[in-house]
Structures are given as structure tokens and as C-alpha cells.
Design an enzyme around this catalytic site. Structure first.
Site, mmCIF file in Angstrom:
data_model
loop_
_atom_site.group_PDB
_atom_site.id
_atom_site.type_symbol
_atom_site.label_atom_id
_atom_site.label_comp_id
_atom_site.label_asym_id
_atom_site.label_seq_id
_atom_site.Cartn_x
_atom_site.Cartn_y
_atom_site.Cartn_z
ATOM 1 N N ASP A 92 11.140 3.460 -2.050
ATOM 2 C CA ASP A 92 10.696 2.468 -3.026
ATOM 3 C C ASP A 92 11.709 2.274 -4.149
ATOM 4 O O ASP A 92 11.498 2.768 -5.252
ATOM 5 C CB ASP A 92 9.336 2.912 -3.601
ATOM 6 C CG ASP A 92 8.643 1.798 -4.360
ATOM 7 O OD1 ASP A 92 9.119 0.657 -4.307
ATOM 8 O OD2 ASP A 92 7.618 2.076 -4.998
ATOM 9 N N GLU A 112 -1.119 0.608 -0.436
ATOM 10 C CA GLU A 112 -1.548 1.055 -1.758
ATOM 11 C C GLU A 112 -2.919 0.501 -2.132
ATOM 12 O O GLU A 112 -3.123 -0.040 -3.221
ATOM 13 C CB GLU A 112 -0.482 0.689 -2.803
ATOM 14 C CG GLU A 112 0.864 1.311 -2.460
ATOM 15 C CD GLU A 112 1.944 1.116 -3.515
ATOM 16 O OE1 GLU A 112 1.925 0.084 -4.205
ATOM 17 O OE2 GLU A 112 2.807 2.005 -3.629
ATOM 18 N N GLU A 164 12.420 -1.267 -12.227
ATOM 19 C CA GLU A 164 11.328 -0.287 -12.292
ATOM 20 C C GLU A 164 11.846 1.150 -12.346
ATOM 21 O O GLU A 164 11.414 1.937 -13.176
ATOM 22 C CB GLU A 164 10.409 -0.480 -11.080
ATOM 23 C CG GLU A 164 9.279 0.524 -11.022
ATOM 24 C CD GLU A 164 8.336 0.293 -9.840
ATOM 25 O OE1 GLU A 164 8.552 -0.663 -9.074
ATOM 26 O OE2 GLU A 164 7.391 1.088 -9.691
HETATM 27 C C1 GCU Z 1 5.830 0.149 -6.153
HETATM 28 C C2 GCU Z 1 5.368 -0.251 -7.522
HETATM 29 C C3 GCU Z 1 4.048 -0.937 -7.475
HETATM 30 C C4 GCU Z 1 4.106 -2.081 -6.474
HETATM 31 C C5 GCU Z 1 4.590 -1.581 -5.142
HETATM 32 C C6 GCU Z 1 4.833 -2.693 -4.145
HETATM 33 O O1 GCU Z 1 5.018 1.158 -5.645
HETATM 34 O O2 GCU Z 1 5.302 0.869 -8.357
HETATM 35 O O3 GCU Z 1 3.756 -1.420 -8.759
HETATM 36 O O4 GCU Z 1 2.862 -2.666 -6.346
HETATM 37 O O5 GCU Z 1 5.807 -0.945 -5.300
HETATM 38 O O6 GCU Z 1 5.976 -2.980 -3.866
HETATM 39 O O7 GCU Z 1 3.892 -3.275 -3.621
#
Ligand code: GCU
Length: 652
Positions: A342, A263, A370
């Protein structure tokens, strides 16, 4: 800010008061001091008793026990607690106090005979706290670690927290977000060593190791280098020197947690290197200091074209990490999310957990809710976590391949993204504390029954209060199934509003770059992960691959995760998929309404502040579940033009 004592309130055991309970021990040291202080506080609360010197209780070591294990024996007003180390003794003390409350007996009547060793070596929480004081995916206020780029040293709160962790056997925490942003990169510099030393003083006596999330590109950000290439000797030297500096200042630090190539975070891929190159370089740097690298496997393409149905995000973790099995250093643990996507309300167990045979692994769970109601809806997750631990991956022909067996042993364990903040009650929703308590208990003993854990937590939190215990126990145990009912159907996931992930939005992620689609169309819904599709199912052992690949044998709660199915496909219940969606969504909203009705009956039995918080949250859940029901049912009504078989109202 004031804060509650959660499950360490030690409410009086009525009718059992006594003047004093005495203690004898030859052990000394900070951990033993904490154990004695806990006994003093516990006996004062439970029995109104003073802790005096004498031989009612004896604390001792027995080196034959597991270093984090204990033996507890009690009868006729005498009790011995032996530990494999001082921390084992402390765990035994917490076990005594817990058992006294669940038994609800006078001291003289209490009996115990238990010997425990932890199921897992690594029992860790990840905080996603940012240094500006916000918490990524935090639903209970701000951070109690950071504010305005400074580390907060709120000793009473931190100490209370350390006690809570030790009381359930948590032995590690990372204090900063895996997305290392802004000032957080500098946590491994002398700007913050002083404050972190204060943290070590607070947490270490409770057996809790401190970890830091680091920025893989720190050599560039902090060191002014022009690369963070793990195979560049200058980069490796920078990290080795950094580790020496960090551990010289922070002796006893556990290690580093790394989110790399995930990400948008920097990582070894930038330099054409693989994940093992990155993890091993860091592992070599910290090894001379006794440090440990926890490396996350949440690596996937988050720039996907939704039009491309050949790419499947679910495959990514296995595809990247399986070929590297056996190449990681001994002081590396791969941290793998419980499912391949996730933290959805339902997912299959990640095939990587069973696949890796020669690599240390920890399963990452999320108790920050979440995707499970953000601590505004009740969702007690231990029944689900227990199912995951009980799952047989079939990847050890001559051994035990249940998840709980695969995470035993050195370097392995369980991690949870945690759910606390600086709210008065720590977790926003009072019932969300059951997930914090429960995760700790389950990670220490993976064979515990989630219903028993919920009962313990209720008794410890609310005392012997029958209406409260009975009602809230029922609600906790129904909460995850209820949440699933009004969520995305049959394992497909992701029908949420993008970014903040709250509330229904069926196509919220459908045409985006994140790789999480349900592919609902006029003819059906679900993703084909069988051999005719992405063939994700063949990342599992043959028995499981076959089971998932075949619509007849695929567990129905995951049917749409593995297959694109027509709406009129008939499930084992005799209902079509469409009717199943309608029914579960009506039922889920009814459950939530019933929860509310049950909670309001507890008003006379609860502390007014606790009641007010619960009432407000259950009122919201009741209303919000209707929104889920209507948005999802309407969506499928519009797709199909077929109404509810029972004639209930579906909005157009
Ligand atoms: C999810 C989450 C993010 C987090 C990511 C992770 O995508 O929405 O906020 O950073 O998981 O586990 O790194």
C-alpha cells in the site's frame, strides 16, 4: 476561496514583449474555444501580446495523428498545431505554451518540431473526496467538489482545475472517494444529476471524462433489494436499468470505479462469487451506454491474526485475480496498486501487473502523500514512478514486459490517487504540485525524464528565476531518497502511527489485524517471502523469483521486504544492516536540515506568501526528520544493545 494558478500562471518572459500574435483556424467548437482562450491568456502573460486574427499560428486537424496526439511546428514567427482531434489540438496548444516558457525566447526566435501521441489511453486521477467535504488522505484542505452532502459548483475553481488537467494530458477523474459513504451512494440518482451535468459541461471540453465511484451494494441501499448478488438476475437488471437512467441524464460519463471486498466494502465475496462475477455484471450493465468499469484489485484480508505467520498480505492481489485472467469483459480495467502492499516509500512492483496477460490493467499510484510525508515533507515521486515504469516483469517471453509497455493500448493506463484540495495553492505544500504536474506528464509520455519534468514545472511555476530553479530542483530530486533514508529501512515499510499514518511508530502496525508487519525481533528484522516463508517471490517470473529469493541477489533496497535478516548481516556497502539503519537515519535528518538551510536562502527571490508556506513546511520537516531518526535508531539500539560505530548519540 482564492487560489493560485500553479503552473498556468504564464509569467512574463523578460525582454521579449511584443504587441500581438495572430491566429487562424477554421475549426470550431467548445474545445477549440478553450484552446484559443488559453493562447490568449498565455500570450498576454508571457509576451504582453494580444491574440489577433492572422496567420502567425494555425490550428488544424490531421486525422492521421493519434486522437489525443498533436504535431507542433514553429519557426520564424510562424507556428502550426495539428491535432488528431480537437483535444489533440488543445494538447498541442498547451505544449506550445510550455515549450515557449522552457525555451524562454522571443516569439520570433522560437522553434519547435515535435509530434506526440500518448503512451497510455487511460490517464486518470482518483479523488478520495467525501460528500461531507472532507478528503480521505487529503492534506491540502477540504474538497472543492463537495460540502454538506451537496455538489459544489465553483465554476472558476473547477475550470481552473480542468485546465490544469488538460495541460498535462489527464483525461479522466473520479470525483468521489472509493469508500462510497453517506450521500455518495446517491450520486447515481436524480438527486445529483443536475449538478453533475454542470460538471460535464466544465470538464468535457477539456477532454476530461468524469467517473463516479459506486457502492457495490447500491441495489440494496438505493433499490431496497435484499441482495447485491452479481449472479442474481434481478440485481443485474437493477444495474442495467440504473445505467440507462444514469447515462440518459449524464451523457458522456466515463463509467464507474469500484472498490469491492476491500477493507470492509461490500462485494461479490459476500455471495460466494468471485471478482470477475462482480465486475462483469456491472460491465454488462454499462456496456450499452458505452460505459467503462474500473475495478480495484486492493482485495486482501484485513482481519488477519498477526500471530499467523503463514498469511502474507502481499500475496493477496495475485492470488485473487490471477486465476481470473482472461475472464473479464472488454470494458473492464483492473486497477492495481503499484506495489503489493500500500503505497509505501519503497515496494517491489506488484507481480499482478506482469502476470495478467489477457486483461486490461491500469497501475494505481498515489500522489496524495499518505505514507510519504503527507505534503508536509517534500517528496517528489516521479523518480520512483519512472523506476516502476521501467521495471521489466519478464512475463512476455516474446515481447516487451516493461511496466510501461504492459499498460499501453486500449483499456490500459495509469491512475493516481490525487493530492489536491481547496487550499489556496491546491496541494498544501507548494512543491507537492510537482507531483500533480509530473504524474500527468509521465502518464502522457512514460519516457520523460523526472529531472526534466521537475525543471519544466519549476520554470512554469516560478518563471525564469535561477536561484529558485536551481535550489528547488536539487531539493526535489533528492527528496524521495531523503524521505526513504529516515523511514522504515530496506523496503520493509509500515513504521508509522496507525490510522493517520503520520510520524514514526515502529510497532504501530505490528500486532494489528492489517497484515503489514516487519517482524523485528532480537535476532533480526524482515519478512521471509522466499520459499521458506510465504513464497510470495514465486508470483514473479522465474528470473525475478530467483533474484528475490536469494539474499545475495535480492536488491538491497528491498532486502527486508523479502527476507528476515540478522542485524549483523553485512551489506554490499560493507556495513551491517544495523549500521546501515543508523547511518541512513542520521543522513536523512541531515539532508532535511540542509533542505531547510537552502530554502531560507530563497527568501529574496520568492513571493512572500509562497516563501512563508515553504519555510514553515521545511522547518517542520527538519524537526520531524529528527524524530524519525531518533525513534527508529533508539528502537534498534534497544533491540540489539549495539551502539553506533561512529559513536553518535542514540537515545536509550
Ligand atoms: C489505504 C488507505 C485507505 C484507502 C485504501 C484504498 O489503505 O489508508 O484510506 O481507503 O488505501 O486504497 O482503498
Amino acid at each position: 476561496m482564492a487560489f493560485t494558478k500553479c503552473w498556468l500562471a504564464y509569467p512574463e518572459i523578460r525582454g521579449c514583449r511584443c504587441d500581438a500574435i495572430s491566429l487562424h483556424t477554421e475549426l470550431t467548437g467548445e474545445t477549440i474555444d478553450r484552446a484559443k482562450a488559453e493562447l490568449a491568456e498565455g500570450f498576454k502573460g508571457l509576451y504582453g501580446a494580444a491574440l489577433t486574427e492572422g496567420d502567425d499560428i494555425t490550428l488544424a486537424l490531421d486525422m492521421a495523428l493519434d486522437p489525443e496526439g498533436y504535431r507542433l511546428k514553429a519557426a520564424d514567427g510562424h507556428c502550426t498545431i495539428e491535432g488528431g482531434s480537437e483535444v489533440g489540438v488543445l494538447y498541442g496548444v498547451f505544449a506550445l505554451l510550455r515549450n515557449l516558457q522552457t525555451a524562454g525566447k522571443a516569439w520570433a526566435q522560437f522553434t519547435a518540431d515535435e509530434e506526440k501521441a500518448p503512451s497510455n489511453r487511460l490517464r486518470m486521477l482518483n479523488h478520495w473526496d467525501n460528500m461531507d467535504g472532507s478528503i480521505e488522505r487529503g492534506y491540502s484542505g477540504d474538497s472543492f467538489f463537495f460540502k454538506d452532502s451537496e455538489i459544489l459548483i465553483d465554476v472558476p475553481r473547477l475550470t481552473a482545475y480542468a485546465r490544469m488537467l488538460a495541460s498535462v494530458g489527464i483525461n479522466g477523474i473520479t470525483i468521489n472517494n472509493v469508500n462510497v459513504k453517506d450521500a455518495a451512494s446517491w450520486l447515481i440518482t436524480d438527486r445529483y444529476f443536475g449538478a453533475l451535468q454542470e460538471y460535464l459541461k466544465i470538464f468535457t471540453p477539456y477532454g476530461v471524462k468524469l467517473y463516479l465511484s459506486i457502492n457495490f451494494a447500491a441495489p440494496m441501499e438505493l433499490g431496497g433489494m435484499d441482495s447485491a448478488d452479481p449472479c442474481d438476475p434481478a440485481v443485474a437488471k437493477w444495474w442495467a436499468d440504473k445505467a440507462q437512467e444514469v447515462w440518459a441524464n449524464l451523457p458522456g460519463l466515463g463509467g464507474f470505479l469500484v472498490k469491492a471486498d476491500s477493507e470492509g466494502r461490500p462485494g461479490p465475496f459476500t455471495y460466494g462469487r468471485n471478482q470477475a462475477d462482480g465486475a462483469n455484471m456491472l460491465a454488462d450493465a454499462v456496456a450499452p451506454c458505452g460505459g467503462h468499469i474500473v475495478w480495484r484489485c486492493f482485495v486482501y484480508n484485513c482481519q488477519q491474526d498477526w500471530r499467523n505467520t503463514k498469511i502474507d498480505r502481499a500475496r493477496a492481489g495475485y492470488d485473487y485475480f490471477m486465476p481470473l485472467d482472461g475472464t473479464f469483459r472488454d470494458n473492464v480495467t483492473l486497477q492495481i496498486k503499484n506495489g503489493p502492499m500500500d503505497f509505501q516509500v519503497r515496494e517491489p512492483v506488484s507481480p499482478l501487473i506482469g502476470g495478467l496477460q489477457h486483461t486490461h490493467i491500469a497501475v494505481e499510484f498515489q500522489i496524495a502523500q499518505e505514507y510519504t510525508g503527507q505534503q508536509r515533507h517534500v517528496c517528489y515521486l516521479m523518480p520512483w514512478f519512472r523506476q516502476i515504469l521501467d521495471f521489466d516483469m519478464h512475463t512476455r517471453p516474446n515481447g516487451d514486459a516493461h511496466v510501461r509497455a504492459l499498460i499501453q493500448g486500449a483499456g490500459n493506463g495509469m491512475v493516481a490517487v490525487t493530492n489536491t484540495g481547496n487550499d489556496e495553492n491546491w496541494t498544501g505544500h507548494d512543491l507537492a504540485a510537482a507531483n500533480l504536474y509530473g504524474f500527468g506528464r509521465l502518464s502522457y509520455d512514460t519516457t520523460l525524464d523526472p529531472a526534466v519534468i521537475a525543471g519544466e514545472w519549476l520554470r512554469l511555476t516560478f518563471g525564469n528565476n535561477e536561484p529558485v530553479e536551481k535550489t528547488l530542483h536539487r531539493i526535489l530530486m533528492q527528496s524521495w531518497p531523503t524521505y526513504e533514508k529516515y523511514n522504515a529501512p530496506l523496503g520493509v515499510g509500515w513504521m508509522v502511527n496507525p490510522n493517520y499514518h503520520y510520524g514514526p511508530n515502529v510497532d504501530g502496525y505490528e500486532y494489528s489485524r492489517w497484515g503489514c508487519y516487519h517482524r523485528a525481533s532480537f535476532d533480526g528484522i524482515g519478512i521471509d517471502r522466499s520459499p521458506t516463508g510465504s513464497d510470495y517471490c514465486h508470483q514473479y517470473a522465474p528470473e525475478l523469483a530467483e533474484m528475490y529469493a536469494n539474499v545475495e541477489t535480492c536488491p538491497e533496497e528491498l532486502l527486508l521486504f523479502f527476507h528476515h535478516m540478522p542485524y549483523n548481516y553485512v551489506l554490499k556497502s560493507g556495513k551491517t544492516i544495523l549500521q546501515h539503519i543508523y547511518d541512513t537515519h542520521f543522513e536523512g535528518a541531515e539532508d532535511a536540515a540542509r533542505f531547510y538551510d537552502e530554502v531560507v536562502t530563497l527568501k529574496p527571490y520568492l513571493d512572500p506568501a509562497v516563501y512563508a508556506r515553504l519555510e514553515a513546511r521545511f522547518a517542520h520537516q527538519k524537526e520531524h526528520a529528527c524524530e524519525w531518526r531518533d525513534v527508529i535508531n533508539t528502537y534498534f539500539y534497544r533491540k540489539t544493545g549495539i551502539g553506533d560505530a561512529h559513536g553518535r548519540k542514540i537515545y536509550e
